[in-house]
Design an enzyme around this catalytic site. Structure first.
Site, PDB file in Angstrom:
ATOM      1  N   GLU A 251     -42.760 -32.660   8.691  1.00 41.17           N
ATOM      2  CA  GLU A 251     -42.656 -31.452   7.874  1.00 41.17           C
ATOM      3  C   GLU A 251     -41.603 -31.687   6.784  1.00 41.17           C
ATOM      4  OE1 GLU A 251     -40.749 -28.010   9.874  1.00 41.17           O
ATOM      5  OE2 GLU A 251     -40.788 -29.234  11.676  1.00 41.17           O
TER       6      GLU A 251
ATOM      7  N   CYS B 222     -42.772 -28.413  13.814  1.00 41.06           N
ATOM      8  CA  CYS B 222     -42.331 -29.428  14.781  1.00 41.06           C
ATOM      9  C   CYS B 222     -43.421 -29.810  15.766  1.00 41.06           C
ATOM     10  CB  CYS B 222     -41.119 -28.923  15.555  1.00 41.06           C
ATOM     11  SG  CYS B 222     -39.818 -28.327  14.486  1.00 41.06           S
TER      12      CYS B 222
ATOM     13  N   THR C  93     -27.771 -26.935  13.275  1.00 39.24           N
ATOM     14  CA  THR C  93     -28.966 -27.433  13.991  1.00 39.24           C
ATOM     15  C   THR C  93     -29.783 -28.386  13.116  1.00 39.24           C
ATOM     16  OG1 THR C  93     -30.327 -25.497  13.415  1.00 39.24           O
ATOM     17  CG2 THR C  93     -29.066 -25.377  15.453  1.00 39.24           C
TER      18      THR C  93
ATOM     19  N   SER D  25     -36.950 -16.851  15.906  1.00 40.59           N
ATOM     20  CA  SER D  25     -37.486 -18.173  16.246  1.00 40.59           C
ATOM     21  C   SER D  25     -37.288 -18.472  17.730  1.00 40.59           C
ATOM     22  CB  SER D  25     -36.862 -19.272  15.367  1.00 40.59           C
ATOM     23  OG  SER D  25     -35.528 -19.550  15.724  1.00 40.59           O
TER      24      SER D  25
ATOM     25  N   HIS E 264     -39.278 -29.383  23.304  1.00 40.51           N
ATOM     26  CA  HIS E 264     -38.812 -29.525  21.925  1.00 40.51           C
ATOM     27  C   HIS E 264     -37.374 -28.996  21.880  1.00 40.51           C
ATOM     28  CE1 HIS E 264     -38.226 -29.206  17.714  1.00 40.51           C
ATOM     29  NE2 HIS E 264     -38.249 -27.893  17.715  1.00 40.51           N
TER      30      HIS E 264
ATOM     31  N   LYS F  12     -32.754 -22.648  27.827  1.00 42.31           N
ATOM     32  CA  LYS F  12     -33.293 -21.285  27.654  1.00 42.31           C
ATOM     33  C   LYS F  12     -34.782 -21.264  27.986  1.00 42.31           C
ATOM     34  CE  LYS F  12     -30.515 -19.809  23.611  1.00 42.31           C
ATOM     35  NZ  LYS F  12     -29.745 -18.679  24.125  1.00 42.31           N
TER      36      LYS F  12
ATOM     37  N   ASN G 235     -31.612 -31.811  15.517  1.00 41.42           N
ATOM     38  CA  ASN G 235     -33.039 -31.504  15.468  1.00 41.42           C
ATOM     39  C   ASN G 235     -33.763 -32.549  14.627  1.00 41.42           C
ATOM     40  OD1 ASN G 235     -35.525 -30.325  15.689  1.00 41.42           O
ATOM     41  ND2 ASN G 235     -34.941 -28.368  14.748  1.00 41.42           N
TER      42      ASN G 235
ATOM     43  N   SER H 144     -42.775 -23.936  14.833  1.00 44.86           N
ATOM     44  CA  SER H 144     -42.692 -22.570  14.302  1.00 44.86           C
ATOM     45  C   SER H 144     -43.920 -22.241  13.468  1.00 44.86           C
ATOM     46  CB  SER H 144     -41.449 -22.428  13.436  1.00 44.86           C
ATOM     47  OG  SER H 144     -40.301 -22.496  14.240  1.00 44.86           O
TER      48      SER H 144
HETATM   49  N1  CAA Z   1     -17.909 -21.037  23.192  1.00 44.14           N
HETATM   50  C1  CAA Z   1     -19.063 -21.165  23.901  1.00 44.14           C
HETATM   51  N2  CAA Z   1     -20.234 -20.587  23.521  1.00 44.14           N
HETATM   52  C2  CAA Z   1     -20.250 -19.882  22.385  1.00 44.14           C
HETATM   53  C3  CAA Z   1     -19.099 -19.708  21.596  1.00 44.14           C
HETATM   54  C4  CAA Z   1     -17.872 -20.343  22.043  1.00 44.14           C
HETATM   55  N3  CAA Z   1     -16.733 -20.218  21.351  1.00 44.14           N
HETATM   56  N4  CAA Z   1     -19.419 -18.946  20.528  1.00 44.14           N
HETATM   57  C5  CAA Z   1     -20.739 -18.658  20.642  1.00 44.14           C
HETATM   58  N5  CAA Z   1     -21.236 -19.209  21.768  1.00 44.14           N
HETATM   59  C6  CAA Z   1     -22.617 -19.179  22.246  1.00 44.14           C
HETATM   60  C7  CAA Z   1     -23.301 -17.828  22.109  1.00 44.14           C
HETATM   61  O1  CAA Z   1     -22.979 -16.979  23.192  1.00 44.14           O
HETATM   62  C8  CAA Z   1     -24.760 -18.222  22.108  1.00 44.14           C
HETATM   63  O2  CAA Z   1     -25.168 -18.513  23.420  1.00 44.14           O
HETATM   64  P1  CAA Z   1     -26.507 -17.860  24.035  1.00 44.14           P
HETATM   65  O3  CAA Z   1     -27.622 -18.260  23.104  1.00 44.14           O
HETATM   66  O4  CAA Z   1     -26.629 -18.504  25.357  1.00 44.14           O
HETATM   67  O5  CAA Z   1     -26.298 -16.403  24.037  1.00 44.14           O
HETATM   68  C9  CAA Z   1     -24.738 -19.562  21.357  1.00 44.14           C
HETATM   69  O6  CAA Z   1     -23.376 -20.018  21.386  1.00 44.14           O
HETATM   70  C10 CAA Z   1     -25.174 -19.462  19.899  1.00 44.14           C
HETATM   71  O7  CAA Z   1     -24.421 -18.414  19.325  1.00 44.14           O
HETATM   72  P2  CAA Z   1     -25.140 -17.333  18.385  1.00 44.14           P
HETATM   73  O8  CAA Z   1     -26.334 -16.781  19.093  1.00 44.14           O
HETATM   74  O9  CAA Z   1     -24.117 -16.396  17.869  1.00 44.14           O
HETATM   75  O10 CAA Z   1     -25.593 -18.335  17.241  1.00 44.14           O
HETATM   76  P3  CAA Z   1     -26.060 -18.028  15.783  1.00 44.14           P
HETATM   77  O11 CAA Z   1     -26.883 -16.799  15.716  1.00 44.14           O
HETATM   78  O12 CAA Z   1     -24.879 -18.146  14.903  1.00 44.14           O
HETATM   79  O13 CAA Z   1     -27.020 -19.297  15.528  1.00 44.14           O
HETATM   80  C11 CAA Z   1     -29.237 -20.188  15.902  1.00 44.14           C
HETATM   81  C12 CAA Z   1     -27.870 -19.895  16.509  1.00 44.14           C
HETATM   82  C13 CAA Z   1     -29.989 -18.886  15.707  1.00 44.14           C
HETATM   83  C14 CAA Z   1     -29.998 -21.089  16.875  1.00 44.14           C
HETATM   84  C15 CAA Z   1     -29.055 -20.911  14.538  1.00 44.14           C
HETATM   85  O14 CAA Z   1     -28.415 -22.130  14.737  1.00 44.14           O
HETATM   86  C16 CAA Z   1     -30.373 -21.151  13.828  1.00 44.14           C
HETATM   87  O15 CAA Z   1     -30.914 -20.288  13.145  1.00 44.14           O
HETATM   88  N6  CAA Z   1     -30.949 -22.400  13.957  1.00 44.14           N
HETATM   89  C17 CAA Z   1     -32.230 -22.750  13.325  1.00 44.14           C
HETATM   90  C18 CAA Z   1     -33.421 -22.164  14.044  1.00 44.14           C
HETATM   91  C19 CAA Z   1     -33.685 -22.786  15.378  1.00 44.14           C
HETATM   92  O16 CAA Z   1     -33.267 -23.878  15.693  1.00 44.14           O
HETATM   93  N7  CAA Z   1     -34.467 -22.072  16.208  1.00 44.14           N
HETATM   94  C20 CAA Z   1     -34.878 -22.577  17.500  1.00 44.14           C
HETATM   95  C21 CAA Z   1     -36.236 -22.079  17.917  1.00 44.14           C
HETATM   96  S1  CAA Z   1     -37.457 -22.433  16.644  1.00 44.14           S
HETATM   97  C22 CAA Z   1     -37.866 -24.073  16.860  1.00 44.14           C
HETATM   98  O17 CAA Z   1     -37.619 -24.624  17.891  1.00 44.14           O
HETATM   99  C23 CAA Z   1     -38.513 -24.821  15.757  1.00 44.14           C
HETATM  100  C24 CAA Z   1     -37.484 -25.618  15.043  1.00 44.14           C
HETATM  101  O18 CAA Z   1     -37.293 -26.781  15.352  1.00 44.14           O
HETATM  102  C25 CAA Z   1     -36.719 -24.987  13.995  1.00 44.14           C
END
Ligand code: CAA
Length: 390
Positions: free
Chosen positions: A81, A113, A154, A203, A235, A244, A278, A310
């Site tokens: 991609e 992906c 990521t 996502s 993945h 998760k 990733n 996605s």
């Molecule tokens: N110590 C330990 N843990 C901590 C922490 C700290 N100080 N601060 C935060 N955390 C934890 C949070 O509790 C959370 O854990 P849980 O998910 O278990 O609740 C984790 O760290 C992440 O924190 P947030 O949820 O606040 O993270 P965020 O919203 O800032 O970002 C994300 C996370 C949404 C994955 C972001 O990185 C993102 O958008 N990434 C791109 C999209 C992605 O990868 N999606 C995955 C599914 S889609 C897919 O798989 C296709 C693909 O390849 C893209």
């Protein structure tokens, strides 16, 4: 009974540089444990100026062709991609780099992906019709998000090359699989953007839902019970996602999702992705490589593979390692590819990312940075010029 078809060889490649998450966290003013524990990431591969999905693909595939030659090879399916052209298939650049035979069909496949898994299944279909043929499948990607966003942590990059054949030397791909698709805007990249647009929270729920639905389809088609798998490769957009996903799958099946059950299922699949980041289409196959490279012997034991792209498409399938598979593994080379990367500082990473391909059609020499066997050497008259350095 059907002749087994599957993974005859598997090799991975990654980039010249690595940005570690402590460096990124410091720049962003984020607590580093959010990355190390919260998303389960410690480093991300960063391509040098003269690396792209083609050089990664060539680097992954070269040792496979060295070992097996091109006998029976009539199809190359390159899944990505991170396309470098809207028309020409990236796999065609591999002809001079790898000495591919002219009697070959070469195409590029896209569905976020997921498409590496589509390529694997299409390959298995071709070989079921003509067992003497072999198909080279290459999944190669560079994950890029906007600077200073949650998604920046990521990113990553890698390629996985798989030689698909009848009577495979590493693992049979079992015939039953479960699929799921839906039209959802969780992550996408319009043609005019170099970085993905993503709704991070959506996502994650879309991924979890797709896991559940693909597994339900898999079971309806007579696939194994959850308890029969030796491990689960998911993945891994970030390694915490595998945890998760598995917890969700267990809960959706009414099974106890204890910490130890989840750790046993996915813990051995995350070593490579945790430090590579990733790699989109390649990520699942880096998870499989990491698992097979463990000291444990998985001969004859089904390993679950969950592919998610996605948009979205998911597939639940399984691989069964065959007797003698350990002799075929590339454990040392895989580990070297990861450990040989050079740490990069934040400013250098940012400068590399800010550099854009020139669009004027002039002659542009690309700085010589990578130590890999293949490099992008110039952009000239709108053409990408690659070279083999060994
Ligand atoms: N110590 C330990 N843990 C901590 C922490 C700290 N100080 N601060 C935060 N955390 C934890 C949070 O509790 C959370 O854990 P849980 O998910 O278990 O609740 C984790 O760290 C992440 O924190 P947030 O949820 O606040 O993270 P965020 O919203 O800032 O970002 C994300 C996370 C949404 C994955 C972001 O990185 C993102 O958008 N990434 C791109 C999209 C992605 O990868 N999606 C995955 C599914 S889609 C897919 O798989 C296709 C693909 O390849 C893209």
């Amino acid at each position: 009974s059907l002749q087994p078809v599957g993974i005859h060889d598997l090799a991975i490649a990654t980039t010249h540089y690595v940005l570690d998450h402590a460096t990124l966290a410091r720049h962003q003013g984020v607590e580093v444990n959010k990355y190390h524990y919260g998303i389960g990431q410690e480093g991300m591969s960063v391509p040098a100026a003269d690396e792209d999905i083609v050089t990664l693909a060539a680097t992954a595939a070269a040792p496979i062709l060295q070992r097996h030659g091109t006998t029976g090879l009539r199809t190359v399916l390159l899944a990505t991609e991170t396309g470098v052209d809207q028309s020409k298939a990236a796999g065609l650049y591999l002809h001079p780099l790898l000495g591919l035979p002219a009697s070959t069909r070469v195409v590029e496949i896209k569905q976020a992906c997921y498409s590496g898994t589509a390529a694997l299944q299409f390959a298995a279909g071709l070989i079921a019709r003509e067992p003497e043929e072999r198909v080279l499948v290459i999944a190669t990607d560079i994950a890029r998000y906007d600077f200073d966003t949650a998604a920046e942590a990521t990113q990553g990059a890698a390629a996985a090359a798989i030689l698909v054949a009848a009577d495979p030397a590493i693992a049979e791909i079992e015939p039953v699989s479960g699929v799921y698709s839906a039209d959802i805007m969780d992550f996408w990249r319009p043609n005019y953007r170099a970085t993905a647009v993503v709704d991070g929270k959506l996502s994650i729920t879309a991924y979890l839902d797709a896991v559940e639905q693909a597994f339900a389809d898999y079971r309806r088609r007579g696939g194994h019970d959850l308890g029969q798998f030796a491990a689960f490769c998911y993945h891994q957009p970030f390694t915490k996602m595998a945890y998760k996903a598995h917890r969700h799958l267990l809960e959706s099946q009414g099974r106890p999702a204890t910490t130890s059950a989840v750790e046993t299922a996915v813990g051995r699949t995350t070593d490579y992705n945790r430090v590579v980041g990733n790699s989109y289409t390649a990520s699942l196959y880096l998870a499989l490589a990491a698992l097979l490279d463990q000291p444990e012997d998985f001969t004859g034991r089904p390993i679950a593979l969950l592919s998610y792209g996605s948009g979205c498409v998911a597939e639940f399938l399984s691989a069964r390692p065959v007797s003698g598979y350990r002799d075929q593994l590339r454990t040392d080379a895989n580990r070297d590819a990861i450990s040989n990367r050079k740490p990069i500082d934040y400013d250098h990473y940012r400068a590399l990312r800010n550099a854009q391909d020139p669009t004027d059609g002039g002659h542009h020499v690309v700085p010589d940075e990578t130590s890999g066997p293949f490099r992008l050497s110039a952009l000239t008259e709108h053409q990408r010029i690659y070279e083999k350095t060994l």
